[in-house]
Design a protein around this motif. Structure first.
Motif, PDB file in Angstrom:
ATOM      1  N   HIS A 382      27.793 -40.347  34.879  1.00 23.63           N
ATOM      2  CA  HIS A 382      28.381 -41.362  33.986  1.00 23.63           C
ATOM      3  C   HIS A 382      29.010 -40.698  32.765  1.00 23.63           C
ATOM      4  O   HIS A 382      30.090 -41.096  32.312  1.00 23.63           O
ATOM      5  N   ILE A 383      28.349 -39.685  32.235  1.00 23.34           N
ATOM      6  CA  ILE A 383      28.899 -38.953  31.086  1.00 23.34           C
ATOM      7  C   ILE A 383      30.214 -38.279  31.472  1.00 23.34           C
ATOM      8  O   ILE A 383      31.186 -38.280  30.709  1.00 23.34           O
ATOM      9  N   LYS A 384      30.261 -37.698  32.664  1.00 22.04           N
ATOM     10  CA  LYS A 384      31.492 -37.061  33.121  1.00 22.04           C
ATOM     11  C   LYS A 384      32.622 -38.074  33.234  1.00 22.04           C
ATOM     12  O   LYS A 384      33.783 -37.779  32.888  1.00 22.04           O
ATOM     13  N   MET A 385      32.311 -39.271  33.727  1.00 18.50           N
ATOM     14  CA  MET A 385      33.336 -40.304  33.857  1.00 18.50           C
ATOM     15  C   MET A 385      33.899 -40.686  32.484  1.00 18.50           C
ATOM     16  O   MET A 385      35.121 -40.788  32.308  1.00 18.50           O
ATOM     17  N   ILE A 386      33.021 -40.897  31.514  1.00 13.50           N
ATOM     18  CA  ILE A 386      33.480 -41.269  30.171  1.00 13.50           C
ATOM     19  C   ILE A 386      34.279 -40.130  29.551  1.00 13.50           C
ATOM     20  O   ILE A 386      35.313 -40.348  28.898  1.00 13.50           O
ATOM     21  N   LYS A 387      33.820 -38.906  29.742  1.00 17.50           N
ATOM     22  CA  LYS A 387      34.513 -37.749  29.162  1.00 17.50           C
ATOM     23  C   LYS A 387      35.924 -37.611  29.752  1.00 17.50           C
ATOM     24  O   LYS A 387      36.887 -37.351  29.036  1.00 17.50           O
ATOM     25  N   ARG A 388      36.043 -37.775  31.063  1.00 21.48           N
ATOM     26  CA  ARG A 388      37.354 -37.663  31.700  1.00 21.48           C
ATOM     27  C   ARG A 388      38.251 -38.836  31.324  1.00 21.48           C
ATOM     28  O   ARG A 388      39.474 -38.701  31.289  1.00 21.48           O
ATOM     29  N   GLN A 389      37.648 -39.986  31.050  1.00 24.15           N
ATOM     30  CA  GLN A 389      38.444 -41.135  30.628  1.00 24.15           C
ATOM     31  C   GLN A 389      39.150 -40.855  29.310  1.00 24.15           C
ATOM     32  O   GLN A 389      40.246 -41.363  29.061  1.00 24.15           O
ATOM     33  N   MET A 390      38.546 -40.032  28.481  1.00 21.39           N
ATOM     34  CA  MET A 390      39.154 -39.654  27.209  1.00 21.39           C
ATOM     35  C   MET A 390      39.843 -38.292  27.310  1.00 21.39           C
ATOM     36  O   MET A 390      40.072 -37.633  26.298  1.00 21.39           O
ATOM     37  N   PHE A 391      40.144 -37.869  28.549  1.00 19.05           N
ATOM     38  CA  PHE A 391      40.880 -36.623  28.808  1.00 19.05           C
ATOM     39  C   PHE A 391      40.187 -35.406  28.211  1.00 19.05           C
ATOM     40  O   PHE A 391      40.834 -34.430  27.846  1.00 19.05           O
ATOM     41  N   GLY A 392      38.845 -35.468  28.115  1.00 20.68           N
ATOM     42  CA  GLY A 392      38.091 -34.326  27.624  1.00 20.68           C
ATOM     43  C   GLY A 392      38.254 -34.033  26.151  1.00 20.68           C
ATOM     44  O   GLY A 392      37.810 -32.986  25.680  1.00 20.68           O
ATOM     45  N   ARG A 393      38.878 -34.936  25.388  1.00 22.42           N
ATOM     46  CA  ARG A 393      39.151 -34.659  23.972  1.00 22.42           C
ATOM     47  C   ARG A 393      38.068 -35.197  23.038  1.00 22.42           C
ATOM     48  O   ARG A 393      38.040 -34.838  21.862  1.00 22.42           O
ATOM     49  N   ALA A 394      37.215 -36.060  23.539  1.00 24.74           N
ATOM     50  CA  ALA A 394      36.219 -36.670  22.666  1.00 24.74           C
ATOM     51  C   ALA A 394      35.137 -35.667  22.306  1.00 24.74           C
ATOM     52  O   ALA A 394      34.625 -34.951  23.167  1.00 24.74           O
ATOM     53  N   LYS A 395      34.779 -35.609  21.072  1.00 25.08           N
ATOM     54  CA  LYS A 395      33.684 -34.756  20.645  1.00 25.08           C
ATOM     55  C   LYS A 395      32.353 -35.463  20.914  1.00 25.08           C
ATOM     56  O   LYS A 395      32.314 -36.630  21.271  1.00 25.08           O
ATOM     57  N   LEU A 396      31.285 -34.728  20.722  1.00 18.15           N
ATOM     58  CA  LEU A 396      29.967 -35.227  21.100  1.00 18.15           C
ATOM     59  C   LEU A 396      29.568 -36.513  20.369  1.00 18.15           C
ATOM     60  O   LEU A 396      28.982 -37.403  21.000  1.00 18.15           O
ATOM     61  N   PRO A 397      29.836 -36.695  19.060  1.00 17.10           N
ATOM     62  CA  PRO A 397      29.413 -37.952  18.418  1.00 17.10           C
ATOM     63  C   PRO A 397      30.004 -39.195  19.071  1.00 17.10           C
ATOM     64  O   PRO A 397      29.280 -40.174  19.290  1.00 17.10           O
ATOM     65  N   LEU A 398      31.308 -39.188  19.399  1.00 19.16           N
ATOM     66  CA  LEU A 398      31.905 -40.342  20.047  1.00 19.16           C
ATOM     67  C   LEU A 398      31.384 -40.501  21.472  1.00 19.16           C
ATOM     68  O   LEU A 398      31.095 -41.618  21.917  1.00 19.16           O
ATOM     69  N   LEU A 399      31.243 -39.407  22.185  1.00 18.66           N
ATOM     70  CA  LEU A 399      30.705 -39.474  23.547  1.00 18.66           C
ATOM     71  C   LEU A 399      29.287 -40.020  23.532  1.00 18.66           C
ATOM     72  O   LEU A 399      28.928 -40.871  24.365  1.00 18.66           O
ATOM     73  N   ARG A 400      28.481 -39.560  22.616  1.00 19.45           N
ATOM     74  CA  ARG A 400      27.103 -40.042  22.507  1.00 19.45           C
ATOM     75  C   ARG A 400      27.060 -41.533  22.211  1.00 19.45           C
ATOM     76  O   ARG A 400      26.291 -42.284  22.825  1.00 19.45           O
ATOM     77  N   LYS A 401      27.897 -41.966  21.264  1.00 20.19           N
ATOM     78  CA  LYS A 401      27.880 -43.376  20.888  1.00 20.19           C
ATOM     79  C   LYS A 401      28.277 -44.273  22.056  1.00 20.19           C
ATOM     80  O   LYS A 401      27.656 -45.307  22.310  1.00 20.19           O
ATOM     81  N   ARG A 402      29.302 -43.884  22.798  1.00 19.75           N
ATOM     82  CA  ARG A 402      29.747 -44.702  23.932  1.00 19.75           C
ATOM     83  C   ARG A 402      28.699 -44.759  25.027  1.00 19.75           C
ATOM     84  O   ARG A 402      28.489 -45.816  25.639  1.00 19.75           O
ATOM     85  N   VAL A 403      28.023 -43.642  25.285  1.00 22.81           N
ATOM     86  CA  VAL A 403      26.999 -43.625  26.329  1.00 22.81           C
ATOM     87  C   VAL A 403      25.819 -44.523  25.949  1.00 22.81           C
ATOM     88  O   VAL A 403      25.355 -45.335  26.766  1.00 22.81           O
ATOM     89  N   LEU A 404      25.356 -44.398  24.720  1.00 27.45           N
ATOM     90  CA  LEU A 404      24.178 -45.180  24.307  1.00 27.45           C
ATOM     91  C   LEU A 404      24.499 -46.664  24.204  1.00 27.45           C
ATOM     92  O   LEU A 404      23.730 -47.523  24.663  1.00 27.45           O
ATOM     93  N   VAL A 405      25.639 -47.014  23.611  1.00 26.92           N
ATOM     94  CA  VAL A 405      25.988 -48.422  23.415  1.00 26.92           C
ATOM     95  C   VAL A 405      26.299 -49.093  24.746  1.00 26.92           C
ATOM     96  O   VAL A 405      25.925 -50.254  24.971  1.00 26.92           O
ATOM     97  N   SER A 406      26.981 -48.397  25.649  1.00 28.89           N
ATOM     98  CA  SER A 406      27.283 -49.002  26.948  1.00 28.89           C
ATOM     99  C   SER A 406      26.014 -49.246  27.744  1.00 28.89           C
ATOM    100  O   SER A 406      25.903 -50.251  28.458  1.00 28.89           O
ATOM    101  N   ALA A 407      25.013 -48.366  27.619  1.00 34.42           N
ATOM    102  CA  ALA A 407      23.743 -48.604  28.288  1.00 34.42           C
ATOM    103  C   ALA A 407      23.036 -49.806  27.698  1.00 34.42           C
ATOM    104  O   ALA A 407      22.390 -50.587  28.402  1.00 34.42           O
ATOM    105  N   SER A 408      23.159 -49.981  26.379  1.00 32.41           N
ATOM    106  CA  SER A 408      22.552 -51.151  25.732  1.00 32.41           C
ATOM    107  C   SER A 408      23.231 -52.432  26.171  1.00 32.41           C
ATOM    108  O   SER A 408      22.592 -53.479  26.348  1.00 32.41           O
ATOM    109  N   ALA A 409      24.557 -52.396  26.370  1.00 31.68           N
ATOM    110  CA  ALA A 409      25.275 -53.607  26.772  1.00 31.68           C
ATOM    111  C   ALA A 409      24.971 -53.992  28.221  1.00 31.68           C
ATOM    112  O   ALA A 409      25.079 -55.171  28.577  1.00 31.68           O
ATOM    113  N   ASN A 410      24.569 -53.027  29.055  1.00 32.03           N
ATOM    114  CA  ASN A 410      24.329 -53.297  30.481  1.00 32.03           C
ATOM    115  C   ASN A 410      22.885 -53.611  30.804  1.00 32.03           C
ATOM    116  O   ASN A 410      22.549 -53.792  31.962  1.00 32.03           O
TER     117      ASN A 410
END
Length: 411
Positions: A382-410
């Motif tokens: 799932h992390i790889k999917m999100i990272k590739r969705q942002m073309f590998g440009r997202a740094k760890l804080p944004l990647l972390r936030k999206r992973v944690l918040v999306s898990a909370s929403a689901n």
């Protein structure tokens, strides 16, 4: 317009402005708020803000900005990213069973660590790096951790012992099986001659009796060159020439000369090298599969390979025994299996057994307990999917936030 049948609805809202007559009050005027529709200092309604936050979590900046236009909102990509980063981290109950694994933010260069709750499958945090210090620091904040599932990585084992000494470490069964596959591949590579067909159907002779022209044709250019160099080096070495003299004679480097001279067989030099020739190590793959899932022709060819020497047959027998221990989770029989490995001439499995003994407690727990790192691997994907969705440009804080918040929403 993407949806031509949509119509624009404009709502005009009139509110009262209140004035404070107290001269000492810092607030001179107050605007009346409508519950559920307006917020103080807000330019969007709570419903519109929640929609844009959901879009930002799912699509991030540019893609979210384009999709927001379809929803009738004009918002920049940076505004969406600010909304994502402003969201609070989800709060989870204190976990008892953790799963730890690494993921690549930039493959081969930068890595991070993902920690999940194995009981619920929820991600708890993403840490920078994959060293023991970061994991130990995180574990000290959660003293209630009882079990930690990992992939036998040395740094994670050290971090778990330092940060949560009371926790039981469990080695993941998949990674143990993967390590066994690497050991079996090394062992089979040493007996490469057994994998080649004999000159006659009823012959059990090695490939050395086969036609040299056909054997050389089946080799890749790299393998043929390595075998030729091995023969030349050992021929000169047997004549009494020294390492430096052989290197000058054959125009090869000193390290290459020493490595070739130490190798008793050219297969030792080929171990770990990618071979373009397909199908050569198919019997190795068949050893790692359940016998009842093999095709008849594969089972027949595997039987022929095992009959050509005692080492392949012993390797196959030991793999079957370990597979039974892993499948039915009978870790109490691991000691007997290691004793059987020591009794056979299979160096690759000897090294594998030594590695198991160094991590004995975690391996035994992994082959006995039902806990494993399977849920962690799913989150890594799932992390790889999100990272590739942002073309590998997202740094760890944004990647972390999206992973944690999306898990909370689901949830």
């Amino acid at each position: 317009m993407l949806f031509p049948h949509f119509s624009v609805v404009l709502v005009e809202l009139t509110v009262r402005r209140l004035y404070c007559e107290n001269a000492d009050c810092l607030r001179r005027t107050f605007v009346e708020q409508v519950e559920g529709l307006t917020v103080r200092y807000g330019r969007r309604t709570p419903a519109s803000r929640r929609i844009l936050e959901a879009v930002a979590v799912a699509l991030a900046g540019r893609a979210g900005s384009r999709f927001a236009v379809v929803l009738g909102s004009v918002v920049s990509r940076t505004a969406l990213l600010r909304r994502v980063m402003a969201l609070p981290d989800p709060h989870w109950p204190e976990p008892g069973v953790l799963g730890v694994d690494d993921f690549a933010t930039r493959r081969g260069q930068h890595y991070g660590t993902v920690i999940i709750d194995c009981a619920t499958g929820r991600p708890l945090d993403l840490l920078p790096g994959r060293d023991a210090k970061a994991l130990a620091s995180w574990l000290r904040k959660d003293p209630g951790v009882e079990i930690i599932c990992g992939d036998r990585g040395g740094s994670y084992a050290d971090g778990a012992r330092t940060g949560a000494p009371q926790a039981v470490q469990i080695a993941d069964r998949f990674h143990i099986w993967q390590d066994l596959g690497t050991a079996v591949k090394t062992s089979v590579r040493r007996h490469n001659a057994c994998l080649r067909p004999s000159t006659r159907p009823d012959s059990t002779a090695s490939t050395s009796a086969a036609d040299p022209a056909s054997t050389a044709k089946a080799m890749s250019p790299i393998e043929a060159r390595i075998r030729e160099r091995h023969t030349a080096v050992h021929a000169l070495f047997d004549q009494g020439h020294g390492i430096r003299e052989i290197a000058r004679e054959l125009h090869i480097g000193g390290n290459t000369d020493r490595r070739t001279a130490r190798a008793e067989a050219p297969e030792q030099l080929l171990a770990g090298r990618r071979q373009p020739r397909p199908g050569q190590l198919d019997p190795y793959k068949w050893m790692m599969r359940q016998p009842d899932r093999l095709r008849d022709e594969d089972r027949q060819q595997l039987a022929q390979v095992l009959a050509r020497g005692p080492e392949p047959d012993a390797t196959s027998r030991l793999v079957r025994g370990f597979a039974e221990i892993l499948t039915i989770r009978s870790g109490q029989h691991l000691k007997g299996w290691i004793t059987a490995v020591r009794a056979e001439n299979v160096p690759g499995l000897h090294r594998f057994a030594t590695g198991l003994e160094k991590d004995w407690d975690a391996v035994t727990q992994g082959l006995t307990s039902h806990w494993n790192s399977g849920p962690v691997e799913g989150h890594v994907n799932h992390i790889k999917m999100i990272k590739r969705q942002m073309f590998g440009r997202a740094k760890l804080p944004l990647l972390r936030k999206r992973v944690l918040v999306s898990a909370s929403a689901n949830r």
